[in-house]
Design an enzyme around this catalytic site. Structure first.
Site, PDB file in Angstrom:
ATOM      1  N   HIS A 221       3.556  -3.713  15.903  1.00  0.00           N
ATOM      2  CA  HIS A 221       4.174  -2.010  16.143  1.00  0.00           C
ATOM      3  C   HIS A 221       2.948  -1.705  16.142  1.00  0.00           C
ATOM      4  O   HIS A 221       2.122  -1.162  16.259  1.00  0.00           O
ATOM      5  CB  HIS A 221       4.744  -1.762  14.683  1.00  0.00           C
TER       6      HIS A 221
ATOM      7  N   LYS B  20       4.175   3.159  12.267  1.00  0.00           N
ATOM      8  CA  LYS B  20       4.878   3.017  11.664  1.00  0.00           C
ATOM      9  C   LYS B  20       4.574   2.647  10.055  1.00  0.00           C
ATOM     10  O   LYS B  20       3.188   2.099   9.994  1.00  0.00           O
ATOM     11  CB  LYS B  20       5.082   1.936  12.008  1.00  0.00           C
TER      12      LYS B  20
END
Length: 273
Positions: free
Chosen positions: A159, A163
């Protein structure tokens, strides 16, 4: 809930996900953008939600008070942080509002609060609202039943740098789907880190590896590795709109449901496949 358009409220309206949720709500037939919420003190308060999302003027202004919008929505869509989501959950439970929860990173107490609230209101709670990811979860169950007892299972996820939780909620959902298919509890077989002299791989474990880099929207791979071959099942998201569209579709699906805890597999009727 109303028989006409389902009115949705969007939490975190000024964030990356919030803006795409607004776009998705404005685009889906049967759904009406009823309210948009931001934190107290945000410079975006008073802005038109549609203009904020680049979708044109809607007449819906961004508010900071749940009390101010309580008569303007039927379903509350929340992709924020666990502490904020739980506050919103208590409000929705008190006022009989449905919820779509895409927030990740809940501890067990937070998950239990969601389960408890579902006795009174209808909730769709999912780690990932992408259609493709939820089809992948079903495929993982099938693969695990065939190959899971004799292969080494690893889950790799990547990600963007912003995040804040790891492994991702989707990676954990993948692990849970595999563990369930093998009649195991994920907490008993998960390996979340390896460092130093680890010794040989323990049979029957499910390993997790995490990447955080750049602007990766979301990539997840489950590997079933044997001697001489391995099966990899991968999902790659290139836009957050896939999550936003799934969440708004879930809000529409909640129409007429008074209570209960559901996930995206219920929305897509994957449990009957």
């Amino acid at each position: 809930m109303h028989d006409a358009n389902i009115r949705v409220a969007i939490a975190g309206a000024g964030g990356r996900m919030g803006r795409q949720l607004i776009q998705a709500a404005l685009a889906l037939e049967g759904v009406q953008l009823g309210a948009a919420l931001e934190r107290e003190g945000s410079s975006l308060l008073g802005s038109d939600a549609g203009e904020l999302a680049g979708a044109g003027k809607t007449g819906v202004t961004v508010q900071s008070s749940l009390d101010a919008i309580k008569d303007d929505f039927d379903v509350f869509i929340d992709f924020t942080r666990p502490e904020g989501t739980l506050n919103h959950l208590a409000f929705c439970r008190q006022h009989g509002k449905g919820m779509v929860i895409g927030t990740t990173g809940f501890d067990e107490a937070g998950k239990q609060a969601i389960r408890d609230a579902a006795a009174d209101i209808a909730i769709v709670f999912a780690a990932n609202f992408s259609v493709g990811v939820n089809v992948m979860l079903k495929l993982l169950e099938k693969a695990a039943k065939v190959m899971g007892d004799y292969t080494d299972i690893e889950i790799i996820e990547a990600h963007h740098r912003h995040k804040v939780d790891a492994p991702s909620g989707t990676a954990l959902a993948m692990g849970e789907a595999i563990a369930h298919a093998l009649d195991k509890d994920l907490k008993d077989c998960a390996v979340y880190s390896r460092e130093g002299h680890t010794g040989e791989r323990v049979p029957g474990t499910i390993g997790f590896a995490t990447v955080r880099a750049g602007d990766i929207v979301g990539e997840h791979t489950a590997m079933f590795a044997d001697i001489g071959e391995r099966l990899e099942i991968t999902h790659k998201a290139s836009s957050r709109m896939t999550f936003a569209n799934g969440a708004v579709r879930s809000a529409l699906w909640l129409s007429g449901k008074e209570s209960g805890l559901f996930d995206m597999r219920d929305v897509l009727d994957l449990n009957n496949l």
